[in-house]
Design an enzyme around this catalytic site. Sequence first.
Site, PDB file in Angstrom:
ATOM      1  N   TYR A 176      -2.326   6.757  -8.483  1.00  0.00           N
ATOM      2  CA  TYR A 176      -0.988   6.909  -9.065  1.00  0.00           C
ATOM      3  C   TYR A 176      -0.830   8.286  -9.717  1.00  0.00           C
ATOM      4  O   TYR A 176       0.182   8.956  -9.534  1.00  0.00           O
ATOM      5  CB  TYR A 176      -0.725   5.814 -10.105  1.00  0.00           C
ATOM      6  CG  TYR A 176      -0.626   4.429  -9.531  1.00  0.00           C
ATOM      7  CD1 TYR A 176       0.553   3.977  -8.943  1.00  0.00           C
ATOM      8  CD2 TYR A 176      -1.703   3.562  -9.571  1.00  0.00           C
ATOM      9  CE1 TYR A 176       0.651   2.701  -8.414  1.00  0.00           C
ATOM     10  CE2 TYR A 176      -1.618   2.277  -9.043  1.00  0.00           C
ATOM     11  CZ  TYR A 176      -0.441   1.848  -8.468  1.00  0.00           C
ATOM     12  OH  TYR A 176      -0.350   0.592  -7.939  1.00  0.00           O
ATOM     13  N   ASN A 222       9.586   0.236  -3.529  1.00  0.00           N
ATOM     14  CA  ASN A 222       9.603   0.856  -2.202  1.00  0.00           C
ATOM     15  C   ASN A 222      10.357  -0.039  -1.216  1.00  0.00           C
ATOM     16  O   ASN A 222       9.921  -1.149  -0.928  1.00  0.00           O
ATOM     17  CB  ASN A 222       8.166   1.072  -1.722  1.00  0.00           C
ATOM     18  CG  ASN A 222       8.077   1.672  -0.338  1.00  0.00           C
ATOM     19  OD1 ASN A 222       9.074   2.058   0.262  1.00  0.00           O
ATOM     20  ND2 ASN A 222       6.856   1.740   0.170  1.00  0.00           N
ATOM     21  N   CYS A 259       2.850   2.316   0.621  1.00  0.00           N
ATOM     22  CA  CYS A 259       2.519   2.126  -0.795  1.00  0.00           C
ATOM     23  C   CYS A 259       1.238   1.314  -0.979  1.00  0.00           C
ATOM     24  O   CYS A 259       0.635   1.348  -2.055  1.00  0.00           O
ATOM     25  CB  CYS A 259       3.693   1.514  -1.550  1.00  0.00           C
ATOM     26  SG  CYS A 259       4.332  -0.006  -0.848  1.00  0.00           S
ATOM     27  N   HIS A 260       0.787   0.626   0.064  1.00  0.00           N
ATOM     28  CA  HIS A 260      -0.483  -0.105  -0.030  1.00  0.00           C
ATOM     29  C   HIS A 260      -1.661   0.858  -0.177  1.00  0.00           C
ATOM     30  O   HIS A 260      -2.737   0.448  -0.593  1.00  0.00           O
ATOM     31  CB  HIS A 260      -0.689  -1.020   1.184  1.00  0.00           C
ATOM     32  CG  HIS A 260      -0.749  -0.316   2.487  1.00  0.00           C
ATOM     33  ND1 HIS A 260       0.389   0.083   3.171  1.00  0.00           N
ATOM     34  CD2 HIS A 260      -1.804   0.079   3.240  1.00  0.00           C
ATOM     35  CE1 HIS A 260       0.032   0.677   4.291  1.00  0.00           C
ATOM     36  NE2 HIS A 260      -1.299   0.693   4.356  1.00  0.00           N
ATOM     37  N   GLU A 268      -7.202  -0.797   7.836  1.00  0.00           N
ATOM     38  CA  GLU A 268      -7.311   0.653   7.927  1.00  0.00           C
ATOM     39  C   GLU A 268      -8.725   1.155   7.633  1.00  0.00           C
ATOM     40  O   GLU A 268      -8.965   2.347   7.663  1.00  0.00           O
ATOM     41  CB  GLU A 268      -6.316   1.319   6.974  1.00  0.00           C
ATOM     42  CG  GLU A 268      -4.874   1.121   7.385  1.00  0.00           C
ATOM     43  CD  GLU A 268      -3.877   1.917   6.552  1.00  0.00           C
ATOM     44  OE1 GLU A 268      -4.303   2.848   5.829  1.00  0.00           O
ATOM     45  OE2 GLU A 268      -2.685   1.611   6.617  1.00  0.00           O
TER      46      GLU A 268
END
Length: 195
Positions: free
Chosen positions: A129, A152, A160-161, A187
Amino acid sequence: MTDTQGEPGARAAAAPRTWKRTVRDTPVGPLLLAATDAGLVTVAFHARGRTADRALARLAERLGGGPAPDGQAAADGHLARAADELDRYFAGDRSPFTVALDWSLTGGFAERVLRELARHVPYGTTVGYQDLAVRAGDPGAARAVGAAMGANPLPVVVPCHRVLESSGAIGGFSGGLETKRALLAMEGVLPQPLF
């Protein structure tokens, strides 16, 4: 992508806008996708029943319009491209999303943060952040970055993840922590669950 600025919803009040929608089944559950002629405008998690109804009502309220009549080719094209790119993403394609985005549901600092995130935090990477606040030009705004992530309108496409707490903790997520964990595992950022 539009480059207008302002507070969330401020642009929508000017003139009602029409949109198209579809629901896509994904490994993290059904996603509601909606697009205007300008681009993909929203992605909503858990898009069945009342959750989908609430998301559609919010969208109509924010855009001041409603579902578009048939024949709105640009919105249809944006939906088709978003659906194709999401299918490829969930199949493991590491390519960035290229679907046009309609930023009219966000504005100001939140939009700056989300644009930075979309452009510069690729598949399989994370950002804190605080670092994202610095990248967006306001080093003291780590909490505001958290608020931007929570609001979002385009999760997954605007990833945003991939934003974590400075301690490395997963943090919150509008789609739920299990969804965030699943996306990060897919991912390669987190290990795949055993069960």
